[in-house]
Design a protein around this motif. Structure first.
Motif, mmCIF file in Angstrom:
data_model
loop_
_atom_site.group_PDB
_atom_site.id
_atom_site.type_symbol
_atom_site.label_atom_id
_atom_site.label_comp_id
_atom_site.label_asym_id
_atom_site.label_seq_id
_atom_site.Cartn_x
_atom_site.Cartn_y
_atom_site.Cartn_z
ATOM 1 N N VAL A 63 0.816 -1.212 0.000
ATOM 2 C CA VAL A 63 0.000 0.000 0.000
ATOM 3 C C VAL A 63 0.857 1.273 0.000
ATOM 4 C CG1 VAL A 63 -1.744 1.238 1.374
ATOM 5 C CG2 VAL A 63 -1.907 -1.202 1.098
ATOM 6 N N TYR A 66 0.535 3.933 -2.799
ATOM 7 C CA TYR A 66 -0.768 4.593 -2.810
ATOM 8 C C TYR A 66 -0.897 5.605 -1.682
ATOM 9 C CZ TYR A 66 -1.632 0.735 -5.951
ATOM 10 O OH TYR A 66 -1.535 -0.147 -6.981
ATOM 11 N N THR A 67 -0.307 5.308 -0.536
ATOM 12 C CA THR A 67 -0.356 6.273 0.565
ATOM 13 C C THR A 67 0.435 7.521 0.220
ATOM 14 O OG1 THR A 67 1.519 5.196 1.663
ATOM 15 C CG2 THR A 67 -0.702 4.532 2.347
ATOM 16 N N TRP A 69 0.753 8.726 -2.804
ATOM 17 C CA TRP A 69 -0.117 9.456 -3.722
ATOM 18 C C TRP A 69 -1.216 10.185 -2.960
ATOM 19 C CZ3 TRP A 69 -5.373 8.683 -4.782
ATOM 20 C CH2 TRP A 69 -5.868 9.434 -5.835
ATOM 21 N N CYS A 70 -1.808 9.498 -1.975
ATOM 22 C CA CYS A 70 -2.876 10.112 -1.189
ATOM 23 C C CYS A 70 -2.345 11.299 -0.396
ATOM 24 C CB CYS A 70 -3.500 9.090 -0.240
ATOM 25 S SG CYS A 70 -4.508 7.857 -1.080
ATOM 26 N N GLU A 71 -1.117 11.206 0.072
ATOM 27 C CA GLU A 71 -0.533 12.320 0.823
ATOM 28 C C GLU A 71 -0.383 13.536 -0.073
ATOM 29 O OE1 GLU A 71 3.648 13.271 3.045
ATOM 30 O OE2 GLU A 71 2.850 11.249 3.187
ATOM 31 N N THR A 73 -2.176 14.187 -2.756
ATOM 32 C CA THR A 73 -3.529 14.655 -3.032
ATOM 33 C C THR A 73 -4.093 15.404 -1.828
ATOM 34 O OG1 THR A 73 -3.844 12.749 -4.468
ATOM 35 C CG2 THR A 73 -5.820 13.922 -3.774
ATOM 36 N N TYR A 74 -3.805 14.892 -0.645
ATOM 37 C CA TYR A 74 -4.272 15.543 0.584
ATOM 38 C C TYR A 74 -3.692 16.946 0.695
ATOM 39 C CZ TYR A 74 -4.673 16.580 5.541
ATOM 40 O OH TYR A 74 -4.928 17.191 6.734
ATOM 41 N N CYS A 75 -2.416 17.104 0.351
ATOM 42 C CA CYS A 75 -1.788 18.430 0.423
ATOM 43 C C CYS A 75 -2.429 19.399 -0.568
ATOM 44 C CB CYS A 75 -0.289 18.320 0.158
ATOM 45 S SG CYS A 75 0.602 17.496 1.489
ATOM 46 N N LYS A 76 -2.925 18.882 -1.702
ATOM 47 C CA LYS A 76 -3.592 19.747 -2.678
ATOM 48 C C LYS A 76 -5.011 20.096 -2.242
ATOM 49 C CE LYS A 76 -1.045 17.999 -6.645
ATOM 50 N NZ LYS A 76 -1.142 17.214 -7.888
ATOM 51 N N LYS A 78 -6.298 19.980 0.934
ATOM 52 C CA LYS A 78 -6.418 20.563 2.269
ATOM 53 C C LYS A 78 -6.732 22.061 2.254
ATOM 54 C CE LYS A 78 -3.963 21.083 6.616
ATOM 55 N NZ LYS A 78 -2.707 20.874 7.327
#
Length: 175
Positions: A63, A66-67, A69-71, A73-76, A78
């Motif tokens: 995983v 993917y984590t 990538w999610c991090e 995306t989260y920074c964008k 937030k």
């Protein structure tokens, strides 16, 4: 008192050779093997990993991309989420202490939207244009300064979009 007596040197007579008796005439209680515990040699032994731990470690390795990538995306996302939350807090504060005649004006604007839905029977595009148009007209009657500012900024955006569209069409049409 018993603790103080344990620190006093005591004469001990022990069986053994005469040389040992003379050299060890005075000893502390800690020097006697009867009263001291042997030193333990501790080793840190890692337990063998169980099947559950191995499966969790394997899952983490799978995983991990993917984590990351999610991090990103989260920074964008937030800042956008924070701005929406701030907008909600500002709206709540505004509605808690509204200006004079705010609710009657909001009622009239909402009523014109419902009237637009009633008049927009038939085509689907009418269902969008009539309520939005009537609500815009009634809101601009109550808030003319804000309506002028919005019209100016949206007019600039429409003009910029039209120029870009014209340039794109002209570029496509050139041989």
């Amino acid at each position: 008192m018993p603790g103080g007596l344990s620190m006093l040197p005591i004469t001990i007579f022990a069986s053994g050779s005469d040389e040992e008796k003379k050299s060890a005439a005075v000893k502390n209680l800690d020097d006697l093997s009867l009263y001291t515990a042997p030193e333990h040699k501790l080793r840190n032994v890692e337990p063998e990993s169980a099947e559950l731990e191995q499966s969790v470690a394997t899952l983490r390795k799978l995983v991990e991309p993917y984590t990351a990538w999610c991090e990103g995306t989260y920074c964008k996302i937030k800042p956008k989420v924070q701005s929406v939350v701030q907008l909600g807090n500002d709206t709540y504060a505004y509605l808690r202490n509204p200006p004079k005649d705010f609710y009657p004006r909001a009622g009239v604007i909402g009523f014109t939207g419902v009237l637009g839905l009633f008049l927009a029977r038939g085509a689907r595009i009418k269902r969008f244009i009539y309520p939005a148009g009537l609500m815009t007209v009634s809101a601009s009657l109550y808030y003319p300064e804000q309506a002028a500012a919005i019209a100016k900024s949206s007019g600039d955006c429409v003009y910029d979009g039209a120029v870009k569209t014209y340039a794109a069409v002209e570029k496509i049409m050139r041989p």
